[in-house]
Design an enzyme around this catalytic site. Structure first.
Site, PDB file in Angstrom:
ATOM      1  CD  GLU A   1      17.150  89.540  95.349  1.00 18.88           C
ATOM      2  OE1 GLU A   1      16.230  90.234  94.875  1.00 18.88           O
ATOM      3  OE2 GLU A   1      17.378  88.377  94.991  1.00 18.88           O
TER       4      GLU A   1
ATOM      5  CE  LYS B   1      14.588  87.237  96.763  1.00 24.35           C
ATOM      6  NZ  LYS B   1      13.371  87.175  95.956  1.00 24.35           N
TER       7      LYS B   1
HETATM    8  O1  LIG Z   1      16.526  88.753  86.556  1.00 24.64           O
HETATM    9  P1  LIG Z   1      15.164  89.120  87.044  1.00 24.64           P
HETATM   10  O2  LIG Z   1      14.116  88.943  86.011  1.00 24.64           O
HETATM   11  O3  LIG Z   1      15.109  90.435  87.742  1.00 24.64           O
HETATM   12  O4  LIG Z   1      14.773  88.012  88.113  1.00 24.64           O
HETATM   13  C1  LIG Z   1      15.554  87.698  89.181  1.00 24.64           C
HETATM   14  C2  LIG Z   1      14.807  86.817  90.148  1.00 24.64           C
HETATM   15  O5  LIG Z   1      15.632  86.630  91.229  1.00 24.64           O
HETATM   16  C3  LIG Z   1      14.893  86.732  92.450  1.00 24.64           C
HETATM   17  O6  LIG Z   1      15.313  87.892  93.080  1.00 24.64           O
HETATM   18  C4  LIG Z   1      15.160  85.495  93.260  1.00 24.64           C
HETATM   19  O7  LIG Z   1      14.727  84.402  92.540  1.00 24.64           O
HETATM   20  P2  LIG Z   1      15.325  82.948  92.775  1.00 24.64           P
HETATM   21  O8  LIG Z   1      14.767  82.482  94.086  1.00 24.64           O
HETATM   22  O9  LIG Z   1      14.815  82.169  91.613  1.00 24.64           O
HETATM   23  O10 LIG Z   1      16.822  83.072  92.794  1.00 24.64           O
HETATM   24  C5  LIG Z   1      13.438  86.892  92.060  1.00 24.64           C
HETATM   25  O11 LIG Z   1      12.730  87.735  92.941  1.00 24.64           O
HETATM   26  C6  LIG Z   1      13.536  87.428  90.664  1.00 24.64           C
HETATM   27  O12 LIG Z   1      12.448  87.067  89.905  1.00 24.64           O
END
Ligand SMILES: O=P(O)(O)OC[C@H]1O[C@](O)(COP(=O)(O)O)[C@@H](O)[C@@H]1O
Length: 341
Positions: free
Chosen positions: A179, A221
């Site tokens: 990602e 992702k």
């Molecule tokens: O900052 P964190 O707690 O790692 O969370 C980032 C969030 O972003 C993501 O990668 C994508 O989430 P969104 O679809 O809300 O952007 C989630 O998998 C993850 O929970």
């Protein structure tokens, strides 16, 4: 279920199914709970996530996998059933976020590097035993063109970390979700997002090749190619779809089985409409689906609001969003369906 990396990856992007990103770290879930006035405790986080994992229609028909946080993969439901078992019982695959978050890069103001490689080999082996068959690592790329952010150094460091993580996943029998999130915060236009995402993906696939990662056993992702939130002009779903696909055709090898988008701060309906527009102009060489956190959960969070008596309402809201995104993953969503609900 087959344990081959390639088969797990294909199952993660099965027709019309997508991934529930329920891996918010403790800090992030607290922010979400603050909005609905719920105190974030181990029990409230468990109750909330248990509510989603017990939503039968959504979990069996629309969700292929769930990304968990370290705390959640070890938690049990109120009746003692491990949460991982609830997910497996619905036919979905448990996954785990393994990065340790983004930290400022020394000498590069505005750039961050995602940490978490130390000890990762050992943690992977443990997560495999706990039931995880895929993992996720998020690199965060901000755009601030006036300040030369992101720097070439940041792209290089972040994509190399992603490749090292991906190789360690595959060694452990776990499919890596890679990602690289180019943030939509800021006033940049859609073409700037295109350029920065292109530089990121070119570097990412270079590094994945260099690390000998088997692309057939990975899922990407990414962000969509989209206008910054504060941009003077917001691109339409059609323009987002056209530019996103043009970019992926240039940069993402067809050996990659699937691309599961993050929602990144788009509203629920925008995230669905944009995914639908992307699939409506197919066929494409890869499956294109969702791996949404906020865009799947904002509505159920609000409907639940921490009250046991709202459980059914929370589950209904989750089912609706999962259903809408299921249709978008097939290119069959229509905005009238939102109003009808
Ligand atoms: O900052 P964190 O707690 O790692 O969370 C980032 C969030 O972003 C993501 O990668 C994508 O989430 P969104 O679809 O809300 O952007 C989630 O998998 C993850 O929970």
């Amino acid at each position: 279920m087959s344990e081959r990396l390639e088969d797990i990856a294909v199952a993660m992007v099965a027709n019309g199914k997508g991934i529930l990103a329920a891996d918010e770290s403790s800090g992030t879930i607290k922010k979400r709970f603050d909005v609905i006035g719920v105190e974030s405790t181990a029990d409230s986080r468990r109750d909330y996530r248990e509510m989603m994992f017990r939503t039968k229609e959504a979990m069996t028909k629309y969700i292929s996998g769930v990304i968990l946080y370290d705390e959640t993969i070890r938690q049990s439901a109120a009746d003692g059933t491990p949460l991982v078992d609830l997910i497996k019982a619905s036919g979905a695959i448990p996954g785990i976020k393994v990065d340790a978050g983004a930290k400022a890069i020394v000498n590069f103001p505005g750039d961050t590097i995602t940490e978490g490689l130390d000890g990762l080999r050992e943690r992977m082996a443990e997560y495999y035993k706990l039931g995880a068959r895929f993992a996720k690592w998020r690199a965060v790329i901000d755009i601030d063109t006036g300040k030369n952010v992101p720097s070439a150094y940041s792209l290089s460091a972040n994509t190399q970390a992603l490749a090292r993580y991906a190789a360690l996943c595959q060694e452990a029998g776990i499919v890596p979700i890679v990602e690289p999130e180019v943030l939509m915060d800021g006033a940049h236009d859609i073409d700037t997002c295109y350029d920065v995402t292109k530089a990121t993906l070119v570097k990412l696939y270079d590094e994945l090749y260099a690390a000998r990662v088997v692309l057939e056993g990975t899922i990407l992702k990414p962000n969509m190619v989209i206008s910054g939130k504060k941009a003077a002009r917001q691109a339409s779903a059609e323009e987002i779809a056209e530019k996103t696909i043009k970019l992926f055709r240039e940069t993402v090898p067809a050996a990659v089985p699937g691309i599961a988008f993050l929602s990144g701060g788009q509203s629920d309906e925008e995230a669905t409409a944009n995914l639908n527009a992307i699939n409506a102009i197919g066929p494409h060489p890869w499956k294109l689906t969702f791996s949404y956190g906020r865009a799947l959960q904002a509505a159920p969070q609000k409907a639940w609001s921490g009250k046991a008596e709202n459980l059914a309402a929370g589950q209904a809201a989750f089912t609706h969003r999962a259903h809408m995104n299921h249709l978008a993953a097939l290119g069959q969503w229509k905005s009238a369906l939102e109003k009808a609900a």
